[in-house]
Write a protein that holds these residues in place. Structure first.
Motif, PDB file in Angstrom:
ATOM      1  N   ALA A   5       0.854  -1.338  -0.100  1.00 19.95           N
ATOM      2  CA  ALA A   5      -0.129   0.174  -0.378  1.00 19.95           C
ATOM      3  C   ALA A   5       0.323   1.202  -0.399  1.00 19.95           C
ATOM      4  N   GLU A   6       0.687   2.285  -0.320  1.00 19.36           N
ATOM      5  CA  GLU A   6       1.477   3.129  -0.876  1.00 19.36           C
ATOM      6  C   GLU A   6       0.986   4.865  -0.181  1.00 19.36           C
ATOM      7  N   GLU A   7       1.861   5.029   0.253  1.00 21.00           N
ATOM      8  CA  GLU A   7       1.560   6.331   1.366  1.00 21.00           C
ATOM      9  C   GLU A   7       1.498   7.473   0.516  1.00 21.00           C
ATOM     10  N   LYS A   8      -0.515   8.853   0.010  1.00 22.58           N
ATOM     11  CA  LYS A   8      -0.014   9.342  -0.152  1.00 22.58           C
ATOM     12  C   LYS A   8      -0.987  10.619   0.577  1.00 22.58           C
ATOM     13  N   THR A   9      -0.424  11.883  -0.189  1.00 21.72           N
ATOM     14  CA  THR A   9      -0.339  13.002   0.810  1.00 21.72           C
ATOM     15  C   THR A   9      -1.277  13.670  -0.247  1.00 21.72           C
ATOM     16  N   PRO A  11      -2.475  18.644   0.042  1.00 25.10           N
ATOM     17  CA  PRO A  11      -2.653  18.864  -0.769  1.00 25.10           C
ATOM     18  C   PRO A  11      -1.380  18.277  -1.753  1.00 25.10           C
ATOM     19  N   ALA A  12      -1.793  18.065  -2.879  1.00 26.77           N
ATOM     20  CA  ALA A  12      -0.566  18.001  -4.010  1.00 26.77           C
ATOM     21  C   ALA A  12       0.653  19.195  -3.411  1.00 26.77           C
ATOM     22  N   LYS A  13       0.149  20.323  -3.671  1.00 23.47           N
ATOM     23  CA  LYS A  13       1.347  21.220  -3.595  1.00 23.47           C
ATOM     24  C   LYS A  13       1.431  21.379  -1.725  1.00 23.47           C
ATOM     25  N   ASP A  14       2.390  21.439  -1.167  1.00 25.65           N
ATOM     26  CA  ASP A  14       2.010  21.665  -0.220  1.00 25.65           C
ATOM     27  C   ASP A  14       1.481  21.437   0.961  1.00 25.65           C
ATOM     28  N   PRO A  15       1.656  19.189   1.022  1.00 28.57           N
ATOM     29  CA  PRO A  15       0.732  18.373   1.797  1.00 28.57           C
ATOM     30  C   PRO A  15       0.845  18.881   3.496  1.00 28.57           C
ATOM     31  N   VAL A  16      -0.274  18.344   3.803  1.00 26.89           N
ATOM     32  CA  VAL A  16      -0.818  18.591   5.572  1.00 26.89           C
ATOM     33  C   VAL A  16      -0.797  17.175   6.166  1.00 26.89           C
ATOM     34  N   LEU A  17      -1.623  16.309   4.995  1.00 25.59           N
ATOM     35  CA  LEU A  17      -2.000  15.386   5.672  1.00 25.59           C
ATOM     36  C   LEU A  17      -1.428  14.173   4.669  1.00 25.59           C
ATOM     37  N   LYS A  18      -1.269  12.681   5.352  1.00 27.57           N
ATOM     38  CA  LYS A  18      -0.659  12.084   4.849  1.00 27.57           C
ATOM     39  C   LYS A  18      -2.241  10.344   5.207  1.00 27.57           C
ATOM     40  N   TYR A  19      -1.832   9.321   4.263  1.00 23.26           N
ATOM     41  CA  TYR A  19      -3.142   8.930   4.774  1.00 23.26           C
ATOM     42  C   TYR A  19      -2.484   7.717   3.778  1.00 23.26           C
ATOM     43  N   VAL A  20      -3.175   6.135   3.357  1.00 28.26           N
ATOM     44  CA  VAL A  20      -3.155   5.566   2.983  1.00 28.26           C
ATOM     45  C   VAL A  20      -4.150   4.680   2.509  1.00 28.26           C
ATOM     46  N   VAL A  21      -4.990   4.268   1.254  1.00 27.08           N
ATOM     47  CA  VAL A  21      -6.376   4.025   0.526  1.00 27.08           C
ATOM     48  C   VAL A  21      -5.926   2.352   0.811  1.00 27.08           C
ATOM     49  N   PRO A  22      -6.983   1.953   1.313  1.00 27.43           N
ATOM     50  CA  PRO A  22      -6.978   0.822   1.470  1.00 27.43           C
ATOM     51  C   PRO A  22      -7.763   0.243   0.092  1.00 27.43           C
ATOM     52  N   GLU A  23      -7.160  -1.630   0.152  1.00 33.28           N
ATOM     53  CA  GLU A  23      -6.798  -2.015  -0.975  1.00 33.28           C
ATOM     54  C   GLU A  23      -8.258  -1.538  -1.561  1.00 33.28           C
ATOM     55  N   GLU A  24      -8.890  -1.677  -3.649  1.00 40.30           N
ATOM     56  CA  GLU A  24      -9.801  -1.480  -4.399  1.00 40.30           C
ATOM     57  C   GLU A  24     -10.332  -0.569  -3.741  1.00 40.30           C
ATOM     58  N   TRP A  25     -10.007   0.213  -2.412  1.00 39.48           N
ATOM     59  CA  TRP A  25     -10.480   1.543  -2.938  1.00 39.48           C
ATOM     60  C   TRP A  25     -10.445   2.764  -3.778  1.00 39.48           C
ATOM     61  N   THR A  26     -11.233   3.349  -4.647  1.00 40.59           N
ATOM     62  CA  THR A  26     -10.464   4.436  -5.241  1.00 40.59           C
ATOM     63  C   THR A  26     -10.624   5.635  -5.324  1.00 40.59           C
TER      64      THR A  26
END
Length: 153
Positions: A5-9, A11-26
């Motif tokens: 699972a890949e950690e995402k952030t 907003p795209a520019k100057d991110p504030v938060l991070k998370y991991v999207v569960p498998e099969e979620w879009t």
């Protein structure tokens, strides 16, 4: 979440938060404003984040809440607005119940602090929580555990 699972952030520019999207979620990104919508594969769980060029405050949160819950029918406050800090994120949160197309929902509205003149508006919506499949509930709980401030380990 799986090891791949890949950690995402956000907003795209100057991110504030991070998370991991569960498998099969879009995840869908709105090209016009950069807001994101993360949805379970059965579309019963939806998480949405958008950026605002206004600093977060309780006064602002209380002012925008009616618009945030306005698209939901019969919205009723369950948990009044409160300030909360968790996992490197500070903001304001309030929980509501309501209905969408006749189905009961629970919605958690948030306004995260992101600096003096910036905030992240978010909502977490679960359709018919009483009958939510256990697997989706577990995926949502796992997602919430991964949601952290960008500087938090």
């Amino acid at each position: 979440p799986a090891a791949s699972a890949e950690e995402k952030t956000f907003p795209a520019k100057d991110p504030v938060l991070k998370y991991v999207v569960p498998e099969e979620w879009t995840t869908e990104v709105d090209a016009s404003d950069g807001s994101i919508s993360i949805n379970s594969d059965d579309e019963r769980v939806s998480v949405n984040f958008g950026e605002s060029q206004t600093g977060a405050s309780m006064e602002l949160f209380k002012k925008i809440l009616p618009a945030m819950v306005g698209e939901f029918k019969d919205a009723k406050e369950v948990d009044p607005p409160k300030e909360q800090t968790s996992d490197g994120l500070t903001g304001f949160t309030s929980t509501y119940t309501g209905t969408v197309e006749g189905s009961p929902i629970i919605m958690i509205m948030v306004l995260f602090k992101a600096g003096e003149d910036r905030s992240i508006i978010g909502n977490f919506v679960i359709e018919n929580p009483a009958t939510l499949p256990k697997e989706q509930g577990e995926k949502f709980a796992a997602f919430m555990k991964t949601l952290k401030g960008i500087n938090e380990k």
